[in-house]
Design a protein around this motif. Structure first.
Motif, PDB file in Angstrom:
ATOM      1  N   ASP A 242       0.854  -1.182   0.000  1.00 18.43           N
ATOM      2  CA  ASP A 242       0.000   0.000   0.000  1.00 18.43           C
ATOM      3  C   ASP A 242       0.893   1.236   0.000  1.00 18.43           C
ATOM      4  OD1 ASP A 242      -1.736   2.071   0.406  1.00 18.43           O
ATOM      5  OD2 ASP A 242      -2.611   1.299   2.264  1.00 18.43           O
ATOM      6  N   PRO A 243       0.921   1.998  -1.087  1.00 21.16           N
ATOM      7  CA  PRO A 243       1.831   3.150  -1.163  1.00 21.16           C
ATOM      8  C   PRO A 243       1.611   4.176  -0.059  1.00 21.16           C
ATOM      9  CG  PRO A 243       0.873   2.668  -3.312  1.00 21.16           C
ATOM     10  CD  PRO A 243       0.138   1.835  -2.321  1.00 21.16           C
ATOM     11  N   ALA A 244       0.377   4.275   0.436  1.00 16.49           N
ATOM     12  CA  ALA A 244       0.053   5.321   1.405  1.00 16.49           C
ATOM     13  C   ALA A 244       0.330   4.900   2.846  1.00 16.49           C
ATOM     14  CB  ALA A 244      -1.406   5.730   1.260  1.00 16.49           C
ATOM     15  N   ALA A 245       0.546   3.614   3.071  1.00 18.37           N
ATOM     16  CA  ALA A 245       0.661   3.114   4.439  1.00 18.37           C
ATOM     17  C   ALA A 245       2.040   3.405   5.028  1.00 18.37           C
ATOM     18  CB  ALA A 245       0.385   1.610   4.464  1.00 18.37           C
ATOM     19  N   GLU A 246       2.083   3.560   6.342  1.00 17.56           N
ATOM     20  CA  GLU A 246       3.351   3.673   7.047  1.00 17.56           C
ATOM     21  C   GLU A 246       4.052   2.317   7.007  1.00 17.56           C
ATOM     22  OE1 GLU A 246       5.024   6.187   8.681  1.00 17.56           O
ATOM     23  OE2 GLU A 246       3.594   7.528   7.703  1.00 17.56           O
ATOM     24  N   PRO A 247       5.371   2.307   6.883  1.00 13.56           N
ATOM     25  CA  PRO A 247       6.088   1.018   6.866  1.00 13.56           C
ATOM     26  C   PRO A 247       5.808   0.212   8.127  1.00 13.56           C
ATOM     27  CG  PRO A 247       7.538   2.801   6.191  1.00 13.56           C
ATOM     28  CD  PRO A 247       6.283   3.449   6.693  1.00 13.56           C
ATOM     29  N   CYS A 248       5.407  -1.025   7.939  1.00 12.45           N
ATOM     30  CA  CYS A 248       5.128  -1.879   9.096  1.00 12.45           C
ATOM     31  C   CYS A 248       5.481  -3.340   8.833  1.00 12.45           C
ATOM     32  CB  CYS A 248       3.670  -1.763   9.527  1.00 12.45           C
ATOM     33  SG  CYS A 248       2.493  -2.274   8.248  1.00 12.45           S
ATOM     34  N   ARG A 249       5.612  -3.729   7.562  1.00  9.22           N
ATOM     35  CA  ARG A 249       5.883  -5.121   7.231  1.00  9.22           C
ATOM     36  C   ARG A 249       7.385  -5.348   7.175  1.00  9.22           C
ATOM     37  NH1 ARG A 249       2.509  -9.813   6.633  1.00  9.22           N
ATOM     38  NH2 ARG A 249       3.971 -11.458   6.073  1.00  9.22           N
ATOM     39  N   GLU A 250       7.872  -6.256   8.009  1.00  4.88           N
ATOM     40  CA  GLU A 250       9.288  -6.574   8.021  1.00  4.88           C
ATOM     41  C   GLU A 250       9.584  -7.678   7.017  1.00  4.88           C
ATOM     42  OE1 GLU A 250      12.771  -8.222  11.064  1.00  4.88           O
ATOM     43  OE2 GLU A 250      10.656  -8.358  11.606  1.00  4.88           O
ATOM     44  N   ILE A 251      10.660  -7.504   6.247  1.00  4.83           N
ATOM     45  CA  ILE A 251      11.123  -8.556   5.345  1.00  4.83           C
ATOM     46  C   ILE A 251      12.603  -8.795   5.579  1.00  4.83           C
ATOM     47  CG2 ILE A 251       9.400  -8.108   3.552  1.00  4.83           C
ATOM     48  CD1 ILE A 251      11.640  -6.637   1.974  1.00  4.83           C
ATOM     49  N   GLN A 252      13.080  -9.925   5.077  1.00  9.46           N
ATOM     50  CA  GLN A 252      14.483 -10.292   5.195  1.00  9.46           C
ATOM     51  C   GLN A 252      15.102 -10.239   3.794  1.00  9.46           C
ATOM     52  OE1 GLN A 252      15.548 -10.843   8.374  1.00  9.46           O
ATOM     53  NE2 GLN A 252      13.420 -10.407   8.919  1.00  9.46           N
ATOM     54  N   PHE A 253      15.966  -9.277   3.601  1.00  9.62           N
ATOM     55  CA  PHE A 253      16.579  -9.026   2.293  1.00  9.62           C
ATOM     56  C   PHE A 253      18.014  -9.543   2.299  1.00  9.62           C
ATOM     57  CE2 PHE A 253      19.208  -5.730  -0.011  1.00  9.62           C
ATOM     58  CZ  PHE A 253      18.987  -6.229  -1.274  1.00  9.62           C
ATOM     59  N   ARG A 254      18.365 -10.284   1.245  1.00  9.66           N
ATOM     60  CA  ARG A 254      19.723 -10.833   1.126  1.00  9.66           C
ATOM     61  C   ARG A 254      20.392 -10.256  -0.120  1.00  9.66           C
ATOM     62  NH1 ARG A 254      16.466 -14.632   3.517  1.00  9.66           N
ATOM     63  NH2 ARG A 254      17.402 -15.963   5.140  1.00  9.66           N
ATOM     64  N   PRO A 255      21.282  -9.274   0.071  1.00  5.64           N
ATOM     65  CA  PRO A 255      21.943  -8.666  -1.087  1.00  5.64           C
ATOM     66  C   PRO A 255      22.843  -9.651  -1.803  1.00  5.64           C
ATOM     67  CG  PRO A 255      22.950  -7.930   0.949  1.00  5.64           C
ATOM     68  CD  PRO A 255      21.735  -8.716   1.344  1.00  5.64           C
ATOM     69  N   ALA A 256      23.058  -9.404  -3.086  1.00  2.00           N
ATOM     70  CA  ALA A 256      23.885 -10.301  -3.896  1.00  2.00           C
ATOM     71  C   ALA A 256      25.354 -10.225  -3.504  1.00  2.00           C
ATOM     72  CB  ALA A 256      23.713  -9.975  -5.378  1.00  2.00           C
TER      73      ALA A 256
END
Length: 886
Positions: free
Chosen positions: A64-78
């Motif tokens: 949701d573009p309008a929502a405040e950040p709340c969803r945590e994800i785990q990102f693994r850079p290359a």
């Protein structure tokens, strides 16, 4: 591995097969901004049902573009990118972790990067020699002599650590080497019998890692601590961010440079507020915006406060990859993969959904500078003559500097006058602009016109050219522009990060004496990205960012307080006035010189054997042992983080009886907390080196000694421009020990508190920790015994670094400040209600000397569950080490 959306597919490119994870397999993903599509592909590829679940993928697709950040994800850079100032302490930590792993009964060889790591040695060269043909060779010679211990250690790391490569000294600056050579844009990797293709992503231990965003690679700066965890297989835990779209239209007017454009963008985005957000550039002007301009804009992501400033992959990207000598099969893969994933940008491409949008007509941009102490403080060139007197008066009031008047100095046998506003440093310094041929060629053409009129730089100006990479030197030579630059004093001083980081070297003695004699407010003008107080040079109070051709023009003038449109820069040999308009090259001249002289040959020759190094690097005798033997050194010392460590995990306890070590104002940068410049003999760091037999001429810089925690502890909060409200009327690392009320260095007070068993805290205002992603700005306070920081707001990277070092970041509630709450810093502080890290807010009790107690609430800025784990373990490295040892 799960494949919930059946996204795994194949891609055929020129007879080769690649395994890919298709974005169009996930419903709703087409509308996502480019940056979030890259994150989505990352989640698809790493879905394991634990760290990445089907719900994580679906939630990102339904962003949701309008929502405040709340969803945590785990990102693994290359991959992970490092420079040597931040890379040395990271490798020191890995070496110490190998020792700790041995002590815990594990195999030290398990401590290895699990992702490709590339370190570019670029931050150690200083401008000791300038204005001569021998400047580069002499600076390189001095650099190597000063840093052999560090270089041997890095070469040990290259020998001992799998997946760790080092680009040796005197090759180029890390961001430019990344853009011109290291970046893949699309990453091919053999895995389990197939070759996967995926978006190239990286995190880097320098905040200007964002430069690579210019060629479509998602990457940003992190602290060395976070980078180490990433190297060791830990994902980057992050909240799905808001994404700001910045729409570019129109065309730059003649005489307006990419530097003018980026300073305008920095001003607008800082005013708008994009800290913690992604920024993406789009719109009809993108297709014609050259890669040099894109890289310039992307580089200054930290200056406008965003996590990244991303440009799309398009035909311009492919042309640039071809220009810089990338293999044709790699270029074909980039094109095929981007098109298969629906991210190849064309003029008719549908616009993504954004959280917010801004727009800029490039035709509105005007020539500009920024300063005198922040990159977001843009000043149109037409207003400089009016701006500078106001800025000077404000500085003198703020710092209580008397009007001393000009000073006379003898330079090269000639008496000159140096005063407030005199430019004493003019530097085309590597990083922001040197990857951009248009501004580098323009600087050379301006120099050529100036020398044709017999002009020379003002004699009191220390001039320097840091080309960024050898490719720049090659095309400037090919265009016949090196010699004119030399005639104005802009000789090549080295391939590395120089003036922008404070490696500007000493001023000529007559200039230094003149500044000291009259307490002058001297000026630097540089083509870099950082102009914070005390950063460029300790004796230079006011610093302005400008395009390379303007740097050359102002070197001719020798003063900042002129109107370059109305006032002459100087006079020629005939006594005729010379104006900026007389020297400024036309757009056609610049474009023609680029077309004729910037070719793929410059880049392929530069990077043909980039990891080999020169004869000095090759002759270094570095061990091949699994663990490091820690020889006696004032550069490299085993840090104490893991001393006495066990496999047991602690709890997050309340803090009682703390004292304030420093009460600070707004915009305290990592430069203020952990300086990178020269070491003064009178400081605790200088005294330590003297006690260990180091002569003052061999002190080197604080940045070069980041592998020695003893030096760095003493350099923490030691910036010469730091103003601690606990010690009013002082500048530098000074505080008052309480309750004794004795004034002393912050280091001495911290050691005394530790001896007394008293925890320390820091109180600050807005934007605490802005600037470079400097791990020692978190490590140093931790070793000084700082248990918590209470600030009005934090820069993203620094807040994370504090958590990862076990320092508690607390935030005043909206509308509240230390001043508004009546806090002096003289109180005794209790921080209550942490609840083992589960609390979202705590109670802070501040008891004054008369027994009166002020109580207020503060927000706990341990933002994610992963961060709670890190904090409970005492830091992210302890968390990783226990996990591997178990």
């Amino acid at each position: 591995m799960p494949n919930s959306f059946e996204a795994k597919s194949s891609l055929s490119v020129a007879g080769s097969e690649f395994e890919i994870y298709r974005l169009d397999a996930v419903p709703g993903s087409a509308r996502l901004p480019y940056s979030l599509k890259i994150l989505l592909e990352n989640l698809l590829r790493y879905e394991d049902g634990a760290t990445v679940t089907r719900d994580d993928i679906a939630a990102l697709a339904a962003w949701d573009p309008a929502a405040e950040p709340c969803r945590e994800i785990q990102f693994r850079p290359a991959r992970v990118l490092m420079q040597d100032f931040t890379g040395v302490p990271a490798v020191v930590d890995l070496a110490a972790m190998r020792d700790a792993m041995h002590d815990l009964g594990g195999d030290p060889a398990r401590i290895n990067p699990l992702q490709p790591v590339e370190l570019v040695i670029d931050h150690s060269v200083q401008v000791d020699y300038f204005g001569s043909d021998i400047a580069f060779a002499k600076n390189a010679e001095v650099e190597f002599a000063r840093n052999q211990e560090r270089y041997k250690f890095l070469k040990w790391g290259q020998n001992a650590l799998e997946g760790f490569k080092v680009v040796p000294p005197d090759t180029g600056i890390v961001h430019q080497v990344n853009v011109e050579y290291l970046a893949r844009v699309v990453f091919p990797k053999p895995l389990d019998g197939v070759t996967q293709a995926y978006f190239d992503t990286c995190v880097g231990t320098d905040s200007h890692t964002t430069m690579v965003n210019g060629i479509g690679v998602l990457g940003w700066g992190v602290g060395g601590i976070e980078a180490e965890a990433s190297m060791l297989g830990q994902p980057v835990s992050m909240l799905v961010p808001q994404v700001v779209g910045f729409r570019l239209t129109g065309k730059l007017a003649p005489g307006v440079t990419a530097t003018d454009l980026v300073l305008t963008i920095v001003e607008r985005l800082r005013r708008h507020g994009v800290v913690g957000k992604f920024v993406e550039f789009y719109g009809p002007a993108i297709g014609a915006l050259p890669m040099g301009e894109r890289a310039t804009i992307a580089n200054m992501g930290p200056e406008y406060g965003a996590t990244c400033g991303l440009f799309p992959i398009d035909q311009m990207t492919l042309d640039y990859l071809r220009l810089t000598g990338r293999p044709e099969e790699q270029i074909a893969l980039v094109e095929a993969y981007a098109k298969a994933q629906g991210v190849f940008h064309t003029a008719d491409a549908a616009e993504a959904d954004y959280s917010e949008t801004l727009e800029l007509d490039l035709g509105e941009v005007v020539p500009s500078l920024a300063g005198p102490k922040r990159p977001q403080d843009r000043v149109p060139l037409t207003e400089m003559a009016e701006h500078f007197p106001r800025a000077l008066a404000a500085l003198k009031r703020e710092r209580n500097i008397p009007d001393g008047g000009p000073a006379k100095a003898i330079i090269d046998g000639r008496e000159v006058e140096i005063g407030d506003g005199s430019i004493v440093i003019a530097a085309i310094t590597s990083c922001t602009n040197t990857s951009n041929p248009s501004v580098m060629i323009a600087a050379g053409l301006l120099a050529k016109k100036a020398t044709a009129r017999g002009l020379r730089s003002a004699p009191w100006v220390k001039t320097s050219l840091g080309p960024g990479s050898m490719a720049v030197t090659r095309y400037l030579e090919r265009a016949g522009l090196i010699e004119p630059l030399k005639q104005l004093g802009f000789h090549n001083v080295g391939y590395g990060c120089t003036v922008c980081i404070g490696n500007s070297g000493p001023l000529p003695e007559p200039v230094s004496q003149a500044i000291a004699e009259k307490d002058l407010c001297a000026v630097s003008i540089l083509s870099g990205n950082r102009n914070f107080e005390g950063r460029v040079h300790a004796e230079v109070r006011m610093n302005y960012l400008a395009s390379p051709p303007l740097v050359v023009a102002y070197a001719l003038a020798g003063r900042i307080d002129i109107d370059p449109y109305e006032d002459p820069l100087t006079t020629d040999a005939k006594g005729e006035p010379v104006y900026l308009r007389d020297l400024w090259p036309s757009e056609d001249e610049v474009n023609r010189a680029i077309a004729e002289n910037v070719t793929a040959a410059e880049f392929t020759e530069t990077y043909a054997d980039v990891f080999a190094g020169d004869e000095r690097w090759q002759a270094l005798d570095a061990p091949h042992s699994r663990t490091y033997d820690w020889p006696e050194s004032t550069y490299i010392r085993k840090p104490p983080y893991f001393d006495g460590m066990t496999l047991d995990v602690g709890t997050i306890a309340d803090i009682a009886g703390a004292r304030c070590l420093a009460r600070l104002g707004d915009s305290i940068t990592t430069d203020h907390i952990s300086p990178a410049g020269a070491i003064k003999a009178t400081t605790p760091a200088g005294q330590y080196l003297i006690e260990h037999g180091v002569a003052q001429k061999d002190f080197n810089s604080l940045g070069s000694r980041r592998g020695n925690h003893e030096v760095m502890m003493r350099g923490t909060f030691a910036n010469i421009r730091l103003r601690n409200l606990m010690a009013p009327g002082t500048e530098g690392g000074i505080t008052r020990h309480l309750p004794s009320d004795e004034q002393m260095s912050i280091f001495d007070a911290a050691m005394r508190y530790q001896a007394e068993g008293v925890p320390a805290i820091v109180i600050a205002g807005k934007e605490y920790g802005s600037g470079s992603s400097r791990d020692w700005a978190a490590k140093g306070p931790r070793l000084l015994g700082v248990r918590a920081v209470i600030a009005e707001s934090y820069e993203r990277i620094h807040r994370t670094n504090l958590v990862c070092m076990g320092v508690l970041p607390l935030q005043f509630l909206p509308g509240e400040t230390a001043e508004g709450l009546g806090l002096t810093g003289e109180e005794v502080f209790d921080i209550v209600g942490l609840d083992d890290g589960r609390a979202k807010a705590v109670e802070v009790r501040a008891q004054a000397g008369d027994g009166a107690v002020k109580t207020f609430r503060a927000k706990v800025r341990i933002d994610t569950p992963n961060e709670v784990d890190y904090f409970r373990h005492g830091g992210i490295l302890h968390f990783v080490l226990r996990k591997l040892a178990a």
